[in-house]
Design a protein around this motif. Structure first.
Motif, mmCIF file in Angstrom:
data_model
loop_
_atom_site.group_PDB
_atom_site.id
_atom_site.type_symbol
_atom_site.label_atom_id
_atom_site.label_comp_id
_atom_site.label_asym_id
_atom_site.label_seq_id
_atom_site.Cartn_x
_atom_site.Cartn_y
_atom_site.Cartn_z
ATOM 1 N N ASP A 116 63.577 5.701 2.902
ATOM 2 C CA ASP A 116 62.255 6.262 2.619
ATOM 3 C C ASP A 116 62.135 7.675 3.191
ATOM 4 O O ASP A 116 61.528 8.556 2.585
ATOM 5 C CB ASP A 116 61.149 5.391 3.226
ATOM 6 C CG ASP A 116 61.101 3.997 2.618
ATOM 7 O OD1 ASP A 116 61.465 3.856 1.431
ATOM 8 O OD2 ASP A 116 60.714 3.056 3.333
ATOM 9 N N ILE A 117 62.711 7.863 4.356
ATOM 10 C CA ILE A 117 62.649 9.175 5.013
ATOM 11 C C ILE A 117 63.414 10.223 4.212
ATOM 12 O O ILE A 117 62.980 11.367 4.093
ATOM 13 C CB ILE A 117 63.193 9.078 6.451
ATOM 14 C CG1 ILE A 117 62.266 8.218 7.311
ATOM 15 C CG2 ILE A 117 63.390 10.459 7.063
ATOM 16 C CD1 ILE A 117 62.804 7.887 8.690
ATOM 17 N N PHE A 118 64.539 9.825 3.614
ATOM 18 C CA PHE A 118 65.390 10.794 2.927
ATOM 19 C C PHE A 118 65.226 10.820 1.410
ATOM 20 O O PHE A 118 65.960 11.528 0.726
ATOM 21 C CB PHE A 118 66.853 10.562 3.308
ATOM 22 C CG PHE A 118 67.136 10.907 4.746
ATOM 23 C CD1 PHE A 118 67.041 12.208 5.187
ATOM 24 C CD2 PHE A 118 67.466 9.910 5.660
ATOM 25 C CE1 PHE A 118 67.276 12.530 6.509
ATOM 26 C CE2 PHE A 118 67.711 10.228 6.993
ATOM 27 C CZ PHE A 118 67.614 11.539 7.409
ATOM 28 N N ASN A 119 64.273 10.097 0.864
ATOM 29 C CA ASN A 119 64.043 10.144 -0.576
ATOM 30 C C ASN A 119 63.347 11.453 -0.935
ATOM 31 O O ASN A 119 62.270 11.755 -0.436
ATOM 32 C CB ASN A 119 63.196 8.951 -1.027
ATOM 33 C CG ASN A 119 63.121 8.871 -2.528
ATOM 34 O OD1 ASN A 119 64.066 9.218 -3.233
ATOM 35 N ND2 ASN A 119 61.992 8.427 -3.037
ATOM 36 N N GLY A 120 63.974 12.236 -1.781
ATOM 37 C CA GLY A 120 63.434 13.541 -2.158
ATOM 38 C C GLY A 120 63.694 14.629 -1.136
ATOM 39 O O GLY A 120 63.158 15.724 -1.221
ATOM 40 N N PHE A 121 64.544 14.331 -0.178
ATOM 41 C CA PHE A 121 64.841 15.246 0.931
ATOM 42 C C PHE A 121 65.938 16.227 0.519
ATOM 43 O O PHE A 121 66.945 15.845 -0.062
ATOM 44 C CB PHE A 121 65.311 14.417 2.131
ATOM 45 C CG PHE A 121 65.453 15.175 3.414
ATOM 46 C CD1 PHE A 121 64.338 15.604 4.107
ATOM 47 C CD2 PHE A 121 66.703 15.431 3.951
ATOM 48 C CE1 PHE A 121 64.463 16.271 5.316
ATOM 49 C CE2 PHE A 121 66.844 16.099 5.152
ATOM 50 C CZ PHE A 121 65.717 16.518 5.832
ATOM 51 N N ALA A 122 65.736 17.489 0.807
ATOM 52 C CA ALA A 122 66.750 18.524 0.571
ATOM 53 C C ALA A 122 66.921 19.295 1.876
ATOM 54 O O ALA A 122 65.938 19.666 2.517
ATOM 55 C CB ALA A 122 66.317 19.466 -0.544
ATOM 56 N N ALA A 123 68.165 19.499 2.289
ATOM 57 C CA ALA A 123 68.412 20.163 3.567
ATOM 58 C C ALA A 123 69.710 20.951 3.533
ATOM 59 O O ALA A 123 70.609 20.686 2.726
ATOM 60 C CB ALA A 123 68.477 19.126 4.695
ATOM 61 N N ALA A 124 69.792 21.902 4.451
ATOM 62 C CA ALA A 124 71.025 22.660 4.669
ATOM 63 C C ALA A 124 71.164 22.877 6.166
ATOM 64 O O ALA A 124 70.188 23.180 6.853
ATOM 65 C CB ALA A 124 70.977 24.000 3.932
ATOM 66 N N ILE A 125 72.380 22.680 6.673
ATOM 67 C CA ILE A 125 72.668 22.918 8.088
ATOM 68 C C ILE A 125 73.942 23.738 8.178
ATOM 69 O O ILE A 125 74.904 23.509 7.448
ATOM 70 C CB ILE A 125 72.794 21.597 8.891
ATOM 71 C CG1 ILE A 125 73.154 21.903 10.356
ATOM 72 C CG2 ILE A 125 73.776 20.650 8.239
ATOM 73 C CD1 ILE A 125 73.142 20.704 11.281
ATOM 74 N N SER A 126 73.918 24.696 9.075
ATOM 75 C CA SER A 126 75.087 25.530 9.322
ATOM 76 C C SER A 126 75.265 25.682 10.827
ATOM 77 O O SER A 126 74.301 25.984 11.527
ATOM 78 C CB SER A 126 74.900 26.911 8.677
ATOM 79 O OG SER A 126 75.986 27.760 8.994
ATOM 80 N N ILE A 127 76.486 25.425 11.306
ATOM 81 C CA ILE A 127 76.781 25.627 12.720
ATOM 82 C C ILE A 127 78.023 26.492 12.858
ATOM 83 O O ILE A 127 78.832 26.591 11.943
ATOM 84 C CB ILE A 127 76.972 24.299 13.497
ATOM 85 C CG1 ILE A 127 78.184 23.527 12.991
ATOM 86 C CG2 ILE A 127 75.714 23.459 13.433
ATOM 87 C CD1 ILE A 127 78.554 22.335 13.866
ATOM 88 N N ARG A 128 78.125 27.109 14.010
ATOM 89 C CA ARG A 128 79.321 27.898 14.346
ATOM 90 C C ARG A 128 79.916 27.286 15.605
ATOM 91 O O ARG A 128 79.219 27.135 16.610
ATOM 92 C CB ARG A 128 78.957 29.351 14.576
ATOM 93 C CG ARG A 128 78.394 29.998 13.325
ATOM 94 C CD ARG A 128 78.484 31.507 13.377
ATOM 95 N NE ARG A 128 77.946 32.095 12.167
ATOM 96 C CZ ARG A 128 78.633 32.265 11.047
ATOM 97 N NH1 ARG A 128 79.868 31.873 10.966
ATOM 98 N NH2 ARG A 128 78.074 32.817 9.991
ATOM 99 N N ILE A 129 81.184 26.913 15.499
ATOM 100 C CA ILE A 129 81.871 26.303 16.638
ATOM 101 C C ILE A 129 83.259 26.914 16.784
ATOM 102 O O ILE A 129 83.776 27.533 15.865
ATOM 103 C CB ILE A 129 81.985 24.768 16.497
ATOM 104 C CG1 ILE A 129 82.826 24.387 15.281
ATOM 105 C CG2 ILE A 129 80.615 24.135 16.418
ATOM 106 C CD1 ILE A 129 83.127 22.904 15.196
#
Length: 186
Positions: free
Chosen positions: A115-128
């Motif tokens: 339910d939390i992620f229905n219709g959810f759009a995201a982007a994550i970027s990390i530098r390691i």
């Protein structure tokens, strides 16, 4: 004989500039740059309204997310500018911390992860430092720590601390952001 597909190259340059917001590239007189980083990238890939996108930026991490009218979940993840199509430790930590914060604000046992992620759009970027990928094509991050060596912070702790701090603060201070998220979840 070589044939370049201008649309593909322009799309790649746009994405690269979104991942490196300090960068400007000019190709055949056309200028590519991004002031909004991952927010702009998410908007172009998910066709989301720019005003609905929540955007957090730190020293070695950047996150953008929103809810759309689409069903399911749409997540884009990057490590050092490389797209990790299959996610990895950074995306898992982001998703987990997002759920934890939502459960803190809505202590109902009736809410499910889907339910939390229905219709959810995201982007994550990390530098390691010295990333380790689980596949030869670098589609999934397998690194456990931000940097090699003993005593380095784990990626899970790094992403979770950043996300929980920023999202909790936002939900406490912004009624419009809180409403947008909580209405979609409930």
């Amino acid at each position: 004989n070589y044939c370049f597909h201008a649309e593909y190259i322009e799309s790649m340059l746009h994405d690269y500039c979104c991942l490196n917001s300090w960068l400007t590239i000019t190709l055949n007189g056309e200028r590519f740059c991004s002031d909004d980083g991952l927010k702009e990238l998410l908007q172009s890939r998910s066709a989301a309204d720019a005003d609905s996108i929540i955007h957090f930026k730190g020293d070695d991490i950047e996150i953008a997310f929103t809810y759309t009218d689409k069903c399911g979940e749409e997540c884009y993840s990057f490590v050092n500018g490389w797209e990790t199509r299959d996610g990895g430790t950074h995306l898992e930590a982001f998703r987990e911390s997002f759920v934890q914060v939502i459960y803190e604000f809505i202590p109902s046992k009736d809410i499910r992860r889907r339910d939390i992620f229905n219709g959810f759009a995201a982007a994550i970027s990390i530098r390691i430092e010295e990333p380790v990928f689980l596949q030869q094509m670098r589609y999934k991050l397998g690194s456990i720590t931000i940097a090699p060596g003993h005593g380095s912070m784990t990626i899970k702790n790094f992403v979770t601390c950043f996300m929980k701090k920023r999202l909790c603060t936002l939900l406490k201070q912004s009624s419009s952001a809180r409403s947008m998220i909580l209405e979609r979840v409930i």
